[in-house]
Design an enzyme around this catalytic site. Structure first.
Site, PDB file in Angstrom:
ATOM      1  N   GLU A 119       0.864  -1.172   0.000  1.00  8.92           N
ATOM      2  CA  GLU A 119       0.000   0.000   0.000  1.00  8.92           C
ATOM      3  C   GLU A 119       0.900   1.221   0.000  1.00  8.92           C
ATOM      4  O   GLU A 119       1.961   1.216   0.625  1.00  8.92           O
ATOM      5  CB  GLU A 119      -0.882  -0.003   1.245  1.00  8.92           C
ATOM      6  CG  GLU A 119      -1.902  -1.127   1.223  1.00  8.92           C
ATOM      7  CD  GLU A 119      -2.715  -1.192   2.510  1.00  8.92           C
ATOM      8  OE1 GLU A 119      -2.403  -0.453   3.462  1.00  8.92           O
ATOM      9  OE2 GLU A 119      -3.651  -1.989   2.557  1.00  8.92           O
ATOM     10  N   ASP A 152       7.848  -6.177 -14.458  1.00  8.73           N
ATOM     11  CA  ASP A 152       6.435  -5.814 -14.297  1.00  8.73           C
ATOM     12  C   ASP A 152       6.198  -4.439 -14.924  1.00  8.73           C
ATOM     13  O   ASP A 152       5.645  -3.543 -14.303  1.00  8.73           O
ATOM     14  CB  ASP A 152       6.039  -5.829 -12.824  1.00  8.73           C
ATOM     15  CG  ASP A 152       4.517  -5.851 -12.634  1.00  8.73           C
ATOM     16  OD1 ASP A 152       3.804  -6.156 -13.618  1.00  8.73           O
ATOM     17  OD2 ASP A 152       4.052  -5.557 -11.519  1.00  8.73           O
TER      18      ASP A 152
HETATM   19  N1  LIG Z   1       6.461   7.076  -5.179  1.00  6.79           N
HETATM   20  C1  LIG Z   1       5.180   7.132  -5.491  1.00  6.79           C
HETATM   21  N2  LIG Z   1       4.572   8.320  -5.623  1.00  6.79           N
HETATM   22  C2  LIG Z   1       3.267   8.390  -5.936  1.00  6.79           C
HETATM   23  N3  LIG Z   1       2.492   7.335  -6.153  1.00  6.79           N
HETATM   24  C3  LIG Z   1       3.043   6.123  -6.037  1.00  6.79           C
HETATM   25  C4  LIG Z   1       4.406   5.952  -5.700  1.00  6.79           C
HETATM   26  N4  LIG Z   1       4.663   4.635  -5.678  1.00  6.79           N
HETATM   27  C5  LIG Z   1       3.523   4.029  -5.976  1.00  6.79           C
HETATM   28  N5  LIG Z   1       2.546   4.901  -6.206  1.00  6.79           N
HETATM   29  C6  LIG Z   1       1.156   4.642  -6.580  1.00  6.79           C
HETATM   30  O1  LIG Z   1       0.736   3.411  -6.034  1.00  6.79           O
HETATM   31  C7  LIG Z   1       0.403   2.508  -7.070  1.00  6.79           C
HETATM   32  C8  LIG Z   1       0.810   1.121  -6.684  1.00  6.79           C
HETATM   33  O2  LIG Z   1       2.193   1.122  -6.412  1.00  6.79           O
HETATM   34  P1  LIG Z   1       3.083  -0.146  -6.662  1.00  6.79           P
HETATM   35  O3  LIG Z   1       2.961  -0.565  -8.088  1.00  6.79           O
HETATM   36  O4  LIG Z   1       4.437   0.145  -6.158  1.00  6.79           O
HETATM   37  O5  LIG Z   1       2.359  -1.210  -5.725  1.00  6.79           O
HETATM   38  P2  LIG Z   1       2.218  -2.751  -5.957  1.00  6.79           P
HETATM   39  O6  LIG Z   1       1.548  -3.284  -4.745  1.00  6.79           O
HETATM   40  O7  LIG Z   1       3.500  -3.357  -6.315  1.00  6.79           O
HETATM   41  O8  LIG Z   1       1.250  -2.768  -7.201  1.00  6.79           O
HETATM   42  P3  LIG Z   1       1.037  -3.893  -8.301  1.00  6.79           P
HETATM   43  O9  LIG Z   1       0.784  -5.161  -7.590  1.00  6.79           O
HETATM   44  O10 LIG Z   1      -0.098  -3.399  -9.061  1.00  6.79           O
HETATM   45  O11 LIG Z   1       2.275  -3.918  -9.146  1.00  6.79           O
HETATM   46  C9  LIG Z   1       1.121   3.019  -8.305  1.00  6.79           C
HETATM   47  O12 LIG Z   1       0.424   2.652  -9.463  1.00  6.79           O
HETATM   48  C10 LIG Z   1       1.086   4.506  -8.091  1.00  6.79           C
HETATM   49  O13 LIG Z   1      -0.139   5.049  -8.517  1.00  6.79           O
END
Ligand SMILES: Nc1ncnc2c1ncn2[C@@H]1O[C@H](COP(=O)(O)OP(=O)(O)OP(=O)(O)O)[C@@H](O)[C@H]1O
Length: 646
Positions: free
Chosen positions: A33, A141
């Site tokens: 998150e 990814d």
């Molecule tokens: N540094 C950041 N600044 C602003 N928003 C961010 C940042 N990092 C992530 N987000 C927001 O959060 C969302 C999800 O982040 P992230 O892809 O790192 O999570 P995840 O749990 O790995 O997601 P997924 O499983 O979809 O790949 C991103 O699409 C983006 O909108």
């Protein structure tokens, strides 16, 4: 954007390390998150905090931290501010960016971008991918929600790459391409994954670029043909059979160069990033697009708001054309916008954009491999002088490596001098000194006063003087005449020691019976201690050696590792082969203050592994065996990897 609420890992107003005050949730995906927060120690600057439950079965934040740190200074990487963990969650603090590209595309009235915007984004994403490849990692990814625009006036037109949780090192420690595994689990997001991933094959650099290609098609066309297909294998088949002319119908024909080039590449091949970039730039220059032109969202999408949009024909000329795919996307309302980064197991409208982790669940396409093989076990790294690190890691101290090798060589040549602390070693070809080498380094910074002292115990004991027979603790080759050995000066009773000053190193070899407690204080020798936001960094050259400490230097709360006896550090996906036996917890806050010294030895050294320090062993085979064990256990250690070549 979502606000934080009950049940989430962080709550609005929560303070982390008395420094970051949580504001609200801005994103969340399959693995974590993301919250925005204020940095109370830096004029309330806005930051992003990615958190992952410490109970999560798939812990990926360590990988994110490891990759993000290596990417520092690159244009398309977020700034790293800190990381840590407690009993509830792991967290990573980085610069806060603006909207991600998935959201920006969906906000477009036709869910697509103009050619100008799409291709300029493409150039930046390509360069971002090139950056991560340049540090030896694949992203695995690549998808629109893993790229975001900057949010400040100076960064608002810069694309930032996010989410390194599924990254994988494709280079070994020598900078060579790691051997591909015969089967690898599916990694990535179904909609954008390359066919290689669908087949559960080892992904290469071209696969990240294939994902970029699918992104470009979606940016230009508004959708991909497999958008609504839930079945991963079916999507894989569609991709394999896809006709690129059809996929790119109505788009500049030059774009066909991209899949044509990527299809020509195998796992080990170097992509021609310049060719790809030039392909995109040529189209943009034909269209007289300036890289600084406003993007579609800056124009409120008015440039593409009608039923037609300006684009180029297949021969690249600018024209206006009707889109043929509008019916495929018109049911995609704003209500679906937030779905693509939600939990990967729920299958909503956009679920195929979710990160997949089909390990043990999805059989590979066209493959008979069984699930147990689908893991991320790395190939055994081979440690040698890591030439490939030089350009990427800047101040990696190869002089340190050379100095140690010189010392070892001196010892191997039988010199007995203050330089090698009286150690006399036979020049026999069997001498163990000739078979080990120091393979990594401590990046000690350039400025004076950054000295780091490191103690390495090679497991040698003070020698017994003896008139005949073997002498315990002497470093000698089997077969050295006993009389010669008897006159040899005893080894120093202290542990072997490497004292590394700013640009030089002194190695001394000695031995000492170390009680378990002493041995175990040595875990902090992973030559890895960079403070968040600090102005200096110390890095060891191998990822594996750094892995266990990913969170340590900024963790402010309870360590995850148990405190008492012989705890086994969880093996990192990058270090499966060398579990670390510890009898004490890792030192928290392993930042090395300027001018201070650290002492330590490989955490791999443990009485358990080496069988303790047996009393007065017969020299020769036994010592050789023991040393071998100890050298092997030194692999991946913080300060150096000794490679024994028998
Ligand atoms: N540094 C950041 N600044 C602003 N928003 C961010 C940042 N990092 C992530 N987000 C927001 O959060 C969302 C999800 O982040 P992230 O892809 O790192 O999570 P995840 O749990 O790995 O997601 P997924 O499983 O979809 O790949 C991103 O699409 C983006 O909108």
């Amino acid at each position: 954007m979502t606000s934080s609420s009950e049940g989430e890992i962080l709550q609005s107003g929560q303070l982390i390390r008395d420094r970051w005050k949580v504001n609200k949730k801005v994103g969340g995906g399959g693995f974590g998150e993301i919250f925005d927060a204020f940095d109370l120690q830096n004029h309330n600057e806005r930051v992003a905090i990615k958190v992952e439950s410490s109970k999560a079965t798939k812990q990926v934040l360590k990988m994110e931290v490891a990759v993000l740190r290596r990417l520092q200074g690159k244009k398309h990487a977020c700034k790293f501010y800190g990381c840590g963990r407690n009993d509830k969650f792991n967290y990573l603090v980085m610069s806060l960016q603006g909207k991600n590209l998935a959201d920006l595309r969906r906000e477009s009235p036709r869910q697509c971008f103009s050619v100008s915007t799409a291709l300029r984004l493409g150039v930046q994403i390509l360069l971002g991918i090139k950056e991560i490849h340049s540090i030896g990692f694949l992203h695995r990814d690549i998808k629109p929600s893993n790229f975001a625009m900057g949010r400040t006036p100076t960064t608002m037109r810069v694309v930032y790459m996010l989410d390194f949780g599924l990254a994988r090192q494709y280079l070994n420690a020598k900078g060579e391409i790691r051997s591909p595994r015969s089967a690898a689990g599916f990694r990535g997001t179904v909609r954008y994954a390359a066919v290689t991933a669908h087949k559960n094959k080892e992904m290469g650099r071209q696969d990240d670029l294939f994902s970029l290609f699918y992104m470009l098609v979606e940016f230009l066309q508004g959708s991909l043909p497999w958008r609504k297909i839930k079945d991963k294998d079916e999507v894989g088949r569609m991709k394999e059979e896809a006709d690129f002319d059809v996929l790119l119908e109505g788009c500049p024909s030059d774009l066909l160069n991209i899949p044509a080039h990527l299809k020509s590449l195998g796992y080990p091949d170097d992509p021609d990033y310049d060719l790809l970039e030039q392909t995109l730039r040529n189209i943009l220059s034909r269209m007289n697009v300036n890289m600084d032109d406003p993007y579609d969202w800056e124009l409120n999408y008015e440039n593409i708001s009608g039923r037609s949009r300006t684009t180029t024909t297949t021969n690249g000329n600018v024209s206006t054309r009707m889109k043929s795919h509008t019916t495929a996307v018109k049911d995609r309302g704003p209500e679906n916008r937030a779905l693509d980064t939600q939990a990967p197991l729920t299958m909503g409208e956009d679920d195929d954009e979710q990160t997949g982790n089909c390990l043990f669940r999805c059989p590979p396409m066209n493959s008979t491999h069984t699930a147990e093989k689908h893991d991320d076990k790395p190939d055994k790294p081979k440690y040698k002088r890591q030439e490939f690190m030089r350009p990427k890691y800047g101040a990696v101290s190869f002089d340190v490596i050379d100095a140690v090798n010189a010392r070892l060589a001196a010892a191997a040549n039988g010199e007995s001098s203050p330089k090698n602390n009286g150690v006399v070693a036979s020049s026999s070809n069997n001498d163990f000194f000739q078979r080990i080498r120091y393979d990594t380094s401590v990046d000690n910074g350039k400025s004076a006063g950054n000295n780091v002292d490191v103690t390495i115990d090679l497991g040698l004991r003070p020698s017994r003087t003896s008139d005949s027979g073997p002498v315990g603790g002497s470093i000698t080759a089997p077969g050295t005449p006993a009389a010669q050995r008897a006159q040899r000066p005893p080894l120093q009773a202290e542990p072997a020691r490497i004292s590394k000053s700013n640009r030089s190193i002194t190695l001394s070899v000695g031995g000492k019976r170390l009680p378990p407690t002493t041995v175990t204080t040595r875990r902090d020798t992973h030559a890895f201690a960079d403070g968040s936001g600090s102005t200096y960094q110390r890095t060891a050259a191998t990822t594996a050696s750094k892995w266990p400490d990913s969170f340590d230097e900024t963790a402010d709360e309870d360590p995850i590792l148990p405190i008492d006896g012989a705890a086994v550090v969880p093996r990192s996906p990058m270090n499966h082969r060398f579990p670390r036996n510890l009898a004490s917890p890792p030192q928290q806050g392993c930042e090395i203050p300027r001018g201070k010294s650290i002492r330590g030895i490989s955490p791999g050294i443990s009485p358990g592994i080496c069988g303790g320090y047996p009393p007065a062993p017969t020299f020769g085979f036994f010592w050789s065996l023991m040393l071998r064990y100890r050298i092997i256990s030194l692999k991946n250690s913080f300060v150096g990897n000794f490679l024994q070549r028998f």
